[in-house]
Design a protein around this motif. Structure first.
Motif, short mmCIF file in Angstrom:
data_model
loop_
_atom_site.label_atom_id
_atom_site.label_comp_id
_atom_site.label_asym_id
_atom_site.label_seq_id
_atom_site.Cartn_x
_atom_site.Cartn_y
_atom_site.Cartn_z
N ASN A 3 -7.23 -0.87 -1.25
CA ASN A 3 -6.23 0.16 -1.47
C ASN A 3 -5.45 -0.14 -2.75
OD1 ASN A 3 -4.87 -2.07 -0.45
ND2 ASN A 3 -3.66 -0.94 1.04
N ARG A 4 -4.58 0.81 -3.13
CA ARG A 4 -3.84 0.73 -4.39
C ARG A 4 -4.79 0.59 -5.58
NH1 ARG A 4 1.20 2.20 -5.10
NH2 ARG A 4 1.60 0.49 -6.52
N MET A 5 -5.87 1.35 -5.54
CA MET A 5 -6.89 1.33 -6.59
C MET A 5 -7.17 2.77 -6.99
SD MET A 5 -8.86 -0.85 -8.29
CE MET A 5 -8.91 -2.31 -7.24
N ARG A 6 -6.77 3.15 -8.20
CA ARG A 6 -6.85 4.54 -8.65
C ARG A 6 -8.12 4.77 -9.47
NH1 ARG A 6 -1.91 5.78 -11.85
NH2 ARG A 6 -3.04 4.90 -13.63
N VAL A 7 -8.82 5.86 -9.14
CA VAL A 7 -9.95 6.29 -9.96
C VAL A 7 -9.42 7.07 -11.15
CG1 VAL A 7 -11.97 7.80 -10.04
CG2 VAL A 7 -11.60 6.33 -8.05
N GLU A 8 -9.74 6.60 -12.36
CA GLU A 8 -9.26 7.26 -13.58
C GLU A 8 -10.32 8.17 -14.20
OE1 GLU A 8 -7.48 4.17 -16.04
OE2 GLU A 8 -5.62 4.55 -14.91
N GLU A 68 -25.56 -3.02 -8.47
CA GLU A 68 -24.69 -1.92 -8.07
C GLU A 68 -24.64 -1.81 -6.56
OE1 GLU A 68 -26.45 1.61 -9.63
OE2 GLU A 68 -28.36 1.26 -8.62
N ILE A 69 -23.55 -1.24 -6.05
CA ILE A 69 -23.49 -0.97 -4.62
C ILE A 69 -24.22 0.34 -4.33
CG2 ILE A 69 -21.37 -2.27 -4.17
CD1 ILE A 69 -19.80 0.34 -4.33
N ASP A 70 -24.52 0.56 -3.07
CA ASP A 70 -25.24 1.77 -2.70
C ASP A 70 -24.33 2.99 -2.73
OD1 ASP A 70 -27.78 0.54 -2.12
OD2 ASP A 70 -26.89 -0.25 -0.30
N VAL A 71 -23.15 2.86 -2.14
CA VAL A 71 -22.24 4.00 -2.02
C VAL A 71 -20.82 3.56 -2.35
CG1 VAL A 71 -21.29 5.76 -0.47
CG2 VAL A 71 -23.67 5.04 -0.20
N LEU A 72 -20.16 4.32 -3.21
CA LEU A 72 -18.74 4.15 -3.47
C LEU A 72 -18.01 5.36 -2.89
CD1 LEU A 72 -16.26 2.82 -4.81
CD2 LEU A 72 -16.80 4.15 -6.87
N ILE A 73 -17.05 5.12 -2.04
CA ILE A 73 -16.29 6.20 -1.42
C ILE A 73 -14.90 6.24 -2.05
CG2 ILE A 73 -15.25 7.02 0.73
CD1 ILE A 73 -17.79 5.37 1.97
N VAL A 74 -14.53 7.41 -2.50
CA VAL A 74 -13.22 7.61 -3.13
C VAL A 74 -12.35 8.38 -2.14
CG1 VAL A 74 -11.98 8.61 -5.08
CG2 VAL A 74 -14.28 7.65 -5.41
N GLY A 75 -11.26 7.77 -1.71
CA GLY A 75 -10.35 8.40 -0.76
C GLY A 75 -10.28 7.60 0.53
N GLY A 76 -9.07 7.15 0.86
CA GLY A 76 -8.89 6.30 2.04
C GLY A 76 -8.17 6.98 3.17
N GLY A 77 -8.45 8.28 3.37
CA GLY A 77 -7.97 8.97 4.55
C GLY A 77 -8.99 8.83 5.67
N ILE A 78 -8.86 9.66 6.69
CA ILE A 78 -9.71 9.54 7.86
C ILE A 78 -11.18 9.78 7.53
CG2 ILE A 78 -9.32 11.95 8.57
CD1 ILE A 78 -9.67 8.94 10.95
N GLN A 105 -24.56 6.18 -5.39
CA GLN A 105 -23.98 7.47 -4.99
C GLN A 105 -22.48 7.31 -4.84
OE1 GLN A 105 -25.32 10.63 -4.19
NE2 GLN A 105 -27.28 9.98 -5.04
N VAL A 106 -21.74 8.35 -5.17
CA VAL A 106 -20.30 8.40 -4.97
C VAL A 106 -20.00 9.51 -3.97
CG1 VAL A 106 -18.05 8.85 -6.02
CG2 VAL A 106 -19.78 7.52 -7.27
N ILE A 107 -19.19 9.20 -2.97
CA ILE A 107 -18.73 10.22 -2.02
C ILE A 107 -17.26 10.50 -2.30
CG2 ILE A 107 -18.27 10.76 0.40
CD1 ILE A 107 -20.72 9.15 1.17
N GLU A 142 -8.83 3.49 -2.50
CA GLU A 142 -7.77 4.45 -2.21
C GLU A 142 -6.64 4.25 -3.21
OE1 GLU A 142 -4.66 6.69 -1.22
OE2 GLU A 142 -6.66 7.05 -0.41
N GLN A 143 -6.17 5.34 -3.79
CA GLN A 143 -5.15 5.25 -4.84
C GLN A 143 -3.84 4.66 -4.34
OE1 GLN A 143 -4.68 8.53 -7.59
NE2 GLN A 143 -2.47 8.45 -7.41
N ARG A 144 -3.43 5.04 -3.15
CA ARG A 144 -2.17 4.52 -2.62
C ARG A 144 -2.47 3.62 -1.42
NH1 ARG A 144 1.54 9.13 -1.45
NH2 ARG A 144 -0.33 10.38 -1.15
N ASP A 145 -2.04 3.99 -0.25
CA ASP A 145 -2.28 3.18 0.94
C ASP A 145 -3.23 3.93 1.86
OD1 ASP A 145 -2.01 1.14 2.84
OD2 ASP A 145 -0.27 2.09 3.78
N TRP A 146 -3.92 3.20 2.71
CA TRP A 146 -4.78 3.86 3.69
C TRP A 146 -3.98 4.89 4.48
CZ3 TRP A 146 -9.04 2.50 1.71
CH2 TRP A 146 -9.33 1.19 1.34
#
Length: 576
Positions: free
Chosen positions: A204-209, A29-39, A238-240, A59-63
């Motif tokens: 990017n273009r990866m949606r969390v369901e 597993e990875i250490d941290v998964l971050i959901v959201g590709g904004g700033i 961990q998920v952020i 990020e669901q759409r584009d950065w």
């Protein structure tokens, strides 16, 4: 250079993220998964990976496709927060401004002068002047220097020399001060690319369901690749959750007792040509609700913003006719020649994620941020502002690593320059030689350096290999065809809309909003992404419909009708 976010880099990142759910040694597993590709998400990815953690960001759409590409594009302390006596927030923001200007992103963040017009005799000049002294002092004592000149008092005559298009009776004088500005979408994509350079897996273009659970603990996410339709699991310690205005919705996937509540405030900006009025400086104007900025932006002005509650579609907030009228009415109070609808080149609307409170006015809600751990395995970060993204990201990662069973180093992002920052000033000093060697006009070279820093030479190399890429895009003289290619091969652009709205700002800077450039952009992208002729035509048709829907929404009288008009076009779907 390594860390490029092109198609191959995306495929490699996806393969690593898929492997987290496999059995055996390969399934680490990875250490941290971050959901959201904004700033904030981008900043968290960079913060975590530079501490030595194994990091994924999706990020669901584009950065920067949400709030982070639709701001006022200012890196500032916030004078109105000074008036609210929120000294800590102002000092923190000015510290970050100095860091960005001088160390982290000097190629992207630039000083910009503003006039604060004075309209009342006797008391206003000393009152505002005292605030400006505090503003400068906070910047100087931040530990990183101001990075900008100190303020200066001006009387009516000197004010009118600096801004001849102001009405004679619009002020009795002014105070000139400096803040900084940035192309917000470019800042985000550069941070993501820097994170990838240091080893983060960015897609990017990866949606969390949904989120994966083991008992009460969140252990990852179920995602779907929107380019292929393929679902798979990503496992993480961990998920952020850094989803901004979508915080409530993503929190609800894991708990009914979410600790954070976020309200969306809509801010609308207009873009007008620089020649519509004369001024060597920007303006900050007080309104009955908030403040209105008139911001120099290359060959344009950005004028905004509004500050109104928004409860409709969050992916595509719409500017209504009343929003546009509000901005024009307020800026015209100080201009000799009023601006009209015909002067407006572009319009954009964005949503600020404000921490919900008891106050009904979004203008009074907090821009401070909060980090929470609502359930084991998930950290939520919300609130804040563009300027303080690094602090928010640091605090979120601090909270995430607190429960890890290994010692994790402290944040070092205050010492990590973004890609393109190292060597930027040396490349700038060589710009005339680069222009001579490449056969490209020095103004074009300067444009590239201000967008890519020291990596501008990579774009020049593309033009050297194919001279047709040195041509500008139709209807958008400021941008070159090589930038389209580079956006695909190095910056994760997947669709025509990505190029025209975020990798460049053609959608708001061109009179036709990118309509004439769209077919050329699609033609350049097609071979790089393996598009069929059907997909290429689909991309152009979708972009034209998007522009049409936005124009229609801006003719509607209110939010509800504008929202309906804008939602006439759904997000692009790749042709299978």
């Amino acid at each position: 250079m390594s860390g490029s976010l092109g198609p191959e880099g995306r495929a490699t990142a996806i393969e690593r993220l898929k492997a987290t759910a496999r059995q055996g040694r390969e399934g680490r597993e990875i250490d941290v998964l971050i959901v959201g590709g904004g700033i904030v998400g981008a900043g968290a990815a960079l913060d975590a990976v530079t501490r030595g953690l194994d990091v994924g960001i999706v990020e669901q759409r584009d950065w920067a496709s949400g709030t982070s590409s639709r701001s006022s594009k200012l890196i500032h302390g916030g004078l109105r927060y000074l008036e609210m006596l929120d000294f800590r927030l102002v000092q923190e923001a000015l510290q970050e401004r100095g860091l960005l200007l001088q160390r982290i992103a000097p190629h992207l963040v630039k000083p910009v002068p503003f006039l604060y017009p004075l309209t009342r005799r006797w008391w206003e000049r000393p009152y505002v002047g005292m605030g400006m002294i505090m503003y400068d002092t906070f910047g100087l004592t931040s530990g990183h220097g101001n990075g900008v000149p100190v303020h200066k008092h001006m009387f009516r005559r000197s004010t009118l020399r600096a801004a001849p298009s102001l009405k004679d009776d619009a002020m009795i004088g002014a105070i000139r001060y400096y803040d900084a500005q940035v192309d917000d979408a470019r800042l985000v994509s550069t941070i993501v690319r820097t994170a990838a350079f240091h080893g983060a897996h960015a897609v990017n273009r990866m949606r969390v369901e949904s989120f994966l659970r083991e008992g009460e603990r969140v252990v990852g996410a179920r995602v779907r690749d929107l380019e292929t339709g393929e679902p798979f699991d990503i496992r993480a310690k961990q998920v952020i959750n850094a989803t901004g205005v979508w915080t409530d919705e993503t929190q609800a996937m894991v708990t009914e007792r979410g600790q954070l509540k976020v309200r969306a405030s809509k801010g609308v900006h207009l873009v007008v040509p620089r020649d519509r009025f004369q001024s060597t400086v920007g303006l900050i104007l007080r309104t009955e609700k908030s403040v209105l900025f008139v911001i120099p932006w290359g060959r344009h002005w950005i004028i905004g913003t509004t500050d109104t509650d928004w409860e409709l579609d969050k992916a595509h907030p719409a500017a209504s006719s009343s929003d546009i009228d509000y901005i024009l009415e307020h800026v015209n109070r100080v201009l000799r020649r009023p601006l009209t609808r015909e002067d407006v080149e572009g319009v954009y609307a964005g949503l600020r994620p404000l921490l919900a409170g008891e106050n009904d006015s979004t203008a009074q809600l907090s821009r401070e941020h909060i980090v929470a751990h609502p359930v084991p395995g998930m950290v939520v970060v919300a609130g804040g502002k563009l300027t303080t993204y690094r602090i928010m990201a640091r605090d979120a990662v601090d909270e995430a690593v607190r429960s890890m069973d290994v010692r994790v180093p402290q944040s070092i992002t205050d010492k990590v320059p973004l890609v393109g920052a190292d060597g930027y000033r040396a490349v700038w000093n060589r710009r005339h030689r680069l222009a001579e060697a490449s056969g490209v006009h020095v103004a074009r070279v300067e444009h590239l350096i201000n967008r890519y820093g020291s990596l501008a030479t990579e774009v020049l190399d593309l033009m050297a290999a194919d001279r047709s890429l040195a041509e500008h895009l139709p209807g958008a003289d400021d941008y070159l065809r090589a930038e389209v290619v580079y956006s695909v091969t190095h910056e994760a652009a997947r669709h025509v809309e990505d190029i025209l709205t975020r990798r460049t700002r053609i959608s708001i800077e061109a009179w036709d909003r990118g309509v004439s450039a769209a077919p050329v952009v699609a033609g350049l992208m097609a071979p790089l992404l393996g598009w069929s002729e059907v997909q290429r035509e689909n991309e152009v048709a979708h972009y034209l419909k998007r522009v049409e829907a936005e124009r229609l929404s801006q003719e509607q009288p209110d939010d509800a009708t504008a929202d309906v008009a804008r939602l006439g076009v759904a997000d692009i779907v790749p042709v299978k």
